[in-house]
Design a protein around this motif. Structure first.
Motif, PDB file in Angstrom:
ATOM      1  N   TYR A 139       7.356   4.580  -2.919  1.00 53.64           N
ATOM      2  CA  TYR A 139       7.159   5.774  -3.886  1.00 53.64           C
ATOM      3  C   TYR A 139       5.879   5.480  -4.835  1.00 53.64           C
ATOM      4  O   TYR A 139       5.576   4.182  -5.026  1.00 53.64           O
ATOM      5  CB  TYR A 139       8.241   6.105  -4.557  1.00 53.64           C
ATOM      6  CG  TYR A 139       8.856   4.903  -5.457  1.00 53.64           C
ATOM      7  CD1 TYR A 139       8.470   4.672  -6.921  1.00 53.64           C
ATOM      8  CD2 TYR A 139      10.031   3.886  -4.932  1.00 53.64           C
ATOM      9  CE1 TYR A 139       9.286   3.857  -7.635  1.00 53.64           C
ATOM     10  CE2 TYR A 139      10.606   3.087  -5.952  1.00 53.64           C
ATOM     11  CZ  TYR A 139      10.081   2.994  -7.216  1.00 53.64           C
ATOM     12  OH  TYR A 139      10.531   2.143  -7.945  1.00 53.64           O
ATOM     13  N   MET A 140       5.213   6.521  -5.327  1.00 51.09           N
ATOM     14  CA  MET A 140       4.220   6.193  -6.225  1.00 51.09           C
ATOM     15  C   MET A 140       4.352   7.133  -7.175  1.00 51.09           C
ATOM     16  O   MET A 140       4.674   8.443  -7.119  1.00 51.09           O
ATOM     17  CB  MET A 140       2.690   6.529  -5.558  1.00 51.09           C
ATOM     18  CG  MET A 140       1.532   6.451  -6.220  1.00 51.09           C
ATOM     19  SD  MET A 140       0.945   4.800  -6.414  1.00 51.09           S
ATOM     20  CE  MET A 140      -0.118   5.030  -7.795  1.00 51.09           C
ATOM     21  N   GLY A 186       4.187   1.815  -6.113  1.00 47.73           N
ATOM     22  CA  GLY A 186       2.794   2.136  -6.801  1.00 47.73           C
ATOM     23  C   GLY A 186       3.120   2.792  -8.263  1.00 47.73           C
ATOM     24  O   GLY A 186       3.944   3.715  -8.306  1.00 47.73           O
ATOM     25  N   GLY A 237       7.881  15.162  -3.279  1.00 53.53           N
ATOM     26  CA  GLY A 237       7.073  14.908  -4.394  1.00 53.53           C
ATOM     27  C   GLY A 237       7.559  15.826  -5.437  1.00 53.53           C
ATOM     28  O   GLY A 237       8.433  16.610  -5.545  1.00 53.53           O
ATOM     29  N   ILE A 240       3.802   5.939   2.285  1.00 52.55           N
ATOM     30  CA  ILE A 240       4.035   7.239   2.129  1.00 52.55           C
ATOM     31  C   ILE A 240       3.723   8.264   3.133  1.00 52.55           C
ATOM     32  O   ILE A 240       4.318   8.976   3.790  1.00 52.55           O
ATOM     33  CB  ILE A 240       3.916   7.966   0.772  1.00 52.55           C
ATOM     34  CG1 ILE A 240       4.621   6.931  -0.552  1.00 52.55           C
ATOM     35  CG2 ILE A 240       4.272   9.231   0.531  1.00 52.55           C
ATOM     36  CD1 ILE A 240       3.964   7.127  -1.926  1.00 52.55           C
ATOM     37  N   ALA A 241       2.568   8.155   3.549  1.00 53.00           N
ATOM     38  CA  ALA A 241       1.834   9.001   4.512  1.00 53.00           C
ATOM     39  C   ALA A 241       2.333   8.691   6.030  1.00 53.00           C
ATOM     40  O   ALA A 241       2.634   9.800   6.614  1.00 53.00           O
ATOM     41  CB  ALA A 241       0.215   8.885   4.474  1.00 53.00           C
ATOM     42  N   GLN A 293       8.089  13.350   3.143  1.00 46.15           N
ATOM     43  CA  GLN A 293       7.476  13.116   1.869  1.00 46.15           C
ATOM     44  C   GLN A 293       8.082  14.111   1.276  1.00 46.15           C
ATOM     45  O   GLN A 293       8.183  15.149   1.385  1.00 46.15           O
ATOM     46  CB  GLN A 293       5.957  13.195   1.956  1.00 46.15           C
ATOM     47  CG  GLN A 293       5.340  12.274   2.829  1.00 46.15           C
ATOM     48  CD  GLN A 293       5.080  12.442   4.335  1.00 46.15           C
ATOM     49  OE1 GLN A 293       5.326  13.643   4.651  1.00 46.15           O
ATOM     50  NE2 GLN A 293       5.530  11.331   5.193  1.00 46.15           N
ATOM     51  N   LYS A 295       5.255  10.651  -5.844  1.00 50.96           N
ATOM     52  CA  LYS A 295       5.226  10.918  -4.326  1.00 50.96           C
ATOM     53  C   LYS A 295       6.264   9.806  -3.988  1.00 50.96           C
ATOM     54  O   LYS A 295       6.244   8.815  -4.164  1.00 50.96           O
ATOM     55  CB  LYS A 295       4.154  10.799  -3.909  1.00 50.96           C
ATOM     56  CG  LYS A 295       3.107  11.819  -4.035  1.00 50.96           C
ATOM     57  CD  LYS A 295       1.673  11.400  -3.569  1.00 50.96           C
ATOM     58  CE  LYS A 295       0.586  12.442  -4.037  1.00 50.96           C
ATOM     59  NZ  LYS A 295      -0.689  12.132  -3.408  1.00 50.96           N
ATOM     60  N   ASP A 329       0.896  -1.174   0.229  1.00 44.81           N
ATOM     61  CA  ASP A 329      -0.046  -0.059  -0.028  1.00 44.81           C
ATOM     62  C   ASP A 329       0.882   1.306  -0.007  1.00 44.81           C
ATOM     63  O   ASP A 329       1.101   1.730   0.929  1.00 44.81           O
ATOM     64  CB  ASP A 329      -0.744  -0.017   1.106  1.00 44.81           C
ATOM     65  CG  ASP A 329      -2.037   1.043   1.094  1.00 44.81           C
ATOM     66  OD1 ASP A 329      -1.664   2.070   0.452  1.00 44.81           O
ATOM     67  OD2 ASP A 329      -2.842   1.054   1.790  1.00 44.81           O
ATOM     68  N   ASP A 384       2.539   8.500 -11.020  1.00 41.05           N
ATOM     69  CA  ASP A 384       1.342   8.697 -11.951  1.00 41.05           C
ATOM     70  C   ASP A 384       1.794   9.228 -13.146  1.00 41.05           C
ATOM     71  O   ASP A 384       2.190  10.166 -13.323  1.00 41.05           O
ATOM     72  CB  ASP A 384       0.274   9.490 -11.237  1.00 41.05           C
ATOM     73  CG  ASP A 384      -0.938   9.236 -11.916  1.00 41.05           C
ATOM     74  OD1 ASP A 384      -1.123   9.070 -12.865  1.00 41.05           O
ATOM     75  OD2 ASP A 384      -1.972   9.254 -10.926  1.00 41.05           O
ATOM     76  N   LEU A 436       0.531   4.369  -0.933  1.00 36.60           N
ATOM     77  CA  LEU A 436       0.054   5.697  -0.268  1.00 36.60           C
ATOM     78  C   LEU A 436       0.015   5.834   1.130  1.00 36.60           C
ATOM     79  O   LEU A 436       0.193   6.813   1.884  1.00 36.60           O
ATOM     80  CB  LEU A 436      -1.248   6.066  -1.024  1.00 36.60           C
ATOM     81  CG  LEU A 436      -1.443   6.099  -2.663  1.00 36.60           C
ATOM     82  CD1 LEU A 436      -2.763   6.340  -3.037  1.00 36.60           C
ATOM     83  CD2 LEU A 436      -0.611   7.683  -2.925  1.00 36.60           C
ATOM     84  N   LYS A 437      -0.443   4.788   1.683  1.00 37.96           N
ATOM     85  CA  LYS A 437      -0.330   4.622   3.255  1.00 37.96           C
ATOM     86  C   LYS A 437       1.051   4.706   3.673  1.00 37.96           C
ATOM     87  O   LYS A 437       1.339   5.233   4.869  1.00 37.96           O
ATOM     88  CB  LYS A 437      -0.910   3.047   3.665  1.00 37.96           C
ATOM     89  CG  LYS A 437      -1.127   3.038   5.123  1.00 37.96           C
ATOM     90  CD  LYS A 437      -1.669   1.881   5.509  1.00 37.96           C
ATOM     91  CE  LYS A 437      -1.709   1.641   7.008  1.00 37.96           C
ATOM     92  NZ  LYS A 437      -2.649   0.219   7.458  1.00 37.96           N
TER      93      LYS A 437
END
Length: 600
Positions: free
Chosen positions: A145-146, A181, A19, A11-12, A17, A133, A6, A148, A8-9
């Motif tokens: 990391y994510m 991600g 980006g 990263i949070a 963080q 991110k 997960d 898009d 996003l979780k």
């Protein structure tokens, strides 16, 4: 969408963080030879096509499908080709040439594109827009990391979404102990069609990832090399996405050895606390890249070996030579495995789909890895046949014989030649009773795909007033397993580094947004760097052994281009304090960024 855990979780929940919004340009391959093909039809209604292609067997299939005729009615011949870099990994003008000869009663038809037409009507590199991110602990451990991605494929699909997907599939090996991600969308636009180009999506994705990691290192006050060493893939790690074990991982050694060769610590210390117009910076960036297309694509290669009367060996392979040196390495593989001199091997560089064993072609940094098992298997078969015939001639058991440098010897007396391979060939051809032409053939499917690793170190100076970058020193480090031919390997790396520098600070196709017209479709207005524009290119290798490989090696063709842009961007950020996330870093780009940052 590709997910592991997960992200996003994760990263949070991380301590820090980071980006960024990243953009890469549309560029062209600028291979030496343009796109050319000609075709004619024989009396039996079979069509022959001669083409400067990387993929003769795929051309055969696609042309037959386009004309709705049997595949066997198409014959494709690929002579020695003047480069491709992925542009000729697509079926371009061949269907048109075949269609015209079919409609015109079989007369020869030639379709040849000018350089300007190559810019507008062949393929380009996909422009990526990436929102990224990254989450990291305060001590520099990457948590997740994510990315898009929006990929601009131009007016037609060509390799289309495959590029965006591949970009996401190549990089999970790099820092594998994380949540990962990746989301990608490919869109059609009124631009020239984008297709395969050296790196196949990885340079764009690595640019974003390695820029964010460098920004994180700066925020945390950690040396950029150290933060990568903390997170780099190590032997025994597994990809978080496909869970494949990494059996050879030379990235930590690339960073450690490169840091020493490059004199990173000394150079970095000299760049701290600068003022004035001329400012110096150092940067580093890493990459991972696979060695073929499996399991996304079926990986198959074929080889045929024929022993001539004079003891030389002809090698036919479906794998195509487009200037990268594949034929030389193939000759080394065969020579070493059979037990003869390289000078006695002749690789037939012209592929002919009526004659040549099947191979999809030159792409994905696959050929040395995927062709090797077929070449090795065929070479072992031929070696065994040569020794069996020598045993007949010598009235010996073949178990007692071996081949050394083109001579048959007793295993326990390797320095006493008994027969040469030429002697054996002549006997096999012309003895009144025994023998026959000695040959072998193999076709092998590969179901392994190990990642190669490496990094780029760069030292550069930024002239803020002139908005100009001067590269003082650049070094590429590579883990490509066992290096088969050091001189060819160095040539591959230098070529990739030059292309990477071009993509970073020189090249972009300037396209009218409303009409799609290319404003600089020639080698005068399109600023591709020449030898005079490039610095001294340095490289070194970490010699690992990949156990899944026929000769211990991994990919090398595309990797050298991948980390260059990120390393240059990171060095510019260190020199100026300005993080520029849009390529290329031309004077006009630097001017707008420096003005916005208050440096100008």
């Amino acid at each position: 969408e590709i997910m592991a855990g997960d992200p996003l979780k994760a990263i949070a929940q991380a301590d820090h963080q980071v980006g960024g919004h990243f953009q890469t340009p549309v560029i062209q391959h600028c291979h030496m030879e343009g796109v050319t093909s000609f075709a004619w039809m024989e009396e039996d209604a079979r069509i022959t096509i001669v083409s400067s292609t990387q993929i003769p067997h795929i051309v055969r299939r696609v042309v037959a499908q386009a004309l709705d005729i049997a595949w066997s009615r198409i014959r494709v011949i690929k002579p020695y080709v003047g480069g491709g870099f992925g542009n000729k990994q697509d079926v371009l003008e061949e269907p048109m040439a075949a269609f015209l000869t079919l409609k015109l009663g079989g007369i020869p038809v030639k379709v040849m594109l000018s350089r300007e037409e190559c810019f507008t009507a062949t393929r380009t590199r996909h422009a990526f827009t990436i929102d990224g991110k990254l989450g990291i602990s305060r001590d520099g451990i990457l948590k997740a990391y994510m990315l898009d991605v929006l990929s601009n494929t131009g007016a037609y699909a060509s390799h289309g979404h495959s590029i965006a997907a591949a970009g996401g599939n190549k990089i999970p090996y790099l820092y594998p102990r994380i949540a990962f991600g990746y989301r990608a969308t490919t869109c059609y636009t009124n631009l020239p069609s984008a297709g395969a180009m050296r790196g196949y999506g990885a340079p764009q994705v690595v640019f974003a990832l390695e820029a964010m990691l460098d920004d994180a290192a700066a925020e945390l006050g950690i040396d950029p090399v150290e933060i990568r060493l903390l997170n780099a893939a190590r032997e025994g790690d597994a990809s978080p996405v496909n869970h494949k074990i990494i059996h050879s991982a030379g990235l930590p050694e690339c960073l450690i050895k490169g840091r020493e060769i490059f004199e990173w610590d000394t150079r970095r210390a000299a760049c701290l606390g600068q003022q004035g117009n001329l400012r110096r910076g150092v940067g580093v960036a890493c990459f991972s890249y696979t060695s073929n297309t499996w399991p996304v694509g079926v990986e198959i290669s074929g080889a045929r070996l024929l022993l001539n009367q004079d003891g030389t060996i002809n090698v036919q392979s479906g794998a195509t030579e487009i200037g990268q040196g594949a034929d030389t390495v193939f000759s080394q593989m065969v020579a070493e495995t059979v037990g003869v001199m390289v000078s006695s091997i002749r690789v037939i560089s012209t592929q002919d789909t009526d004659v040549t064993p099947f191979d999809p072609g030159a792409f994905a940094s696959r050929q040395s890895y995927v062709a090797a098992p077929a070449l090795r298997q065929a070479a072992l078969q031929l070696r065994e046949k040569i020794l069996q015939h020598a045993a007949l001639m010598l009235h010996q058991s073949a178990m007692n014989l071996t081949l050394v440098r083109g001579d048959v010897v007793l295993t326990e007396r390797p320095n006493a030649p008994l027969l040469s391979v030429a002697d054996i060939a002549m006997d096999a051809f012309y003895h009144p009773e025994r023998g026959g032409q000695l040959s072998s053939e193999a076709s092998v499917k590969t179901t392994t795909n190990p990642p190669a690793f490496g990094c780029t170190f760069v030292d550069l100076t930024v002239d803020i007033e002139l908005c100009k970058i001067t590269i003082n020193r650049i070094l590429n480090m590579h883990d490509s397993g066992h290096i088969l031919n050091p001189m060819l390997a160095e040539g591959q790396v230098h070529g990739g580094m030059g292309m990477g520098i071009g993509w970073s600070i020189f090249e972009e196709m300037i396209i009218d947004e409303k009409t799609g017209v290319v404003r600089n479709p020639n080698l005068l207005d399109y600023k591709m760097p020449t030898m005079l524009d490039l610095p001294n290119l340095e490289c070194a290798f970490v010699d690992t052994h990949e156990p899944q490989s026929a000769y211990g090696h991994k990919s090398l063709g595309e990797p050298p281009i991948i980390p260059v842009a990120a390393a240059i961007r990171n060095a510019v950020r260190m020199a100026t304090g300005v993080a520029i996330n849009t390529l290329p870093l031309t004077p006009k780009r630097l001017f707008s960024e420096f003005r916005e940052a208050g440096l100008i």
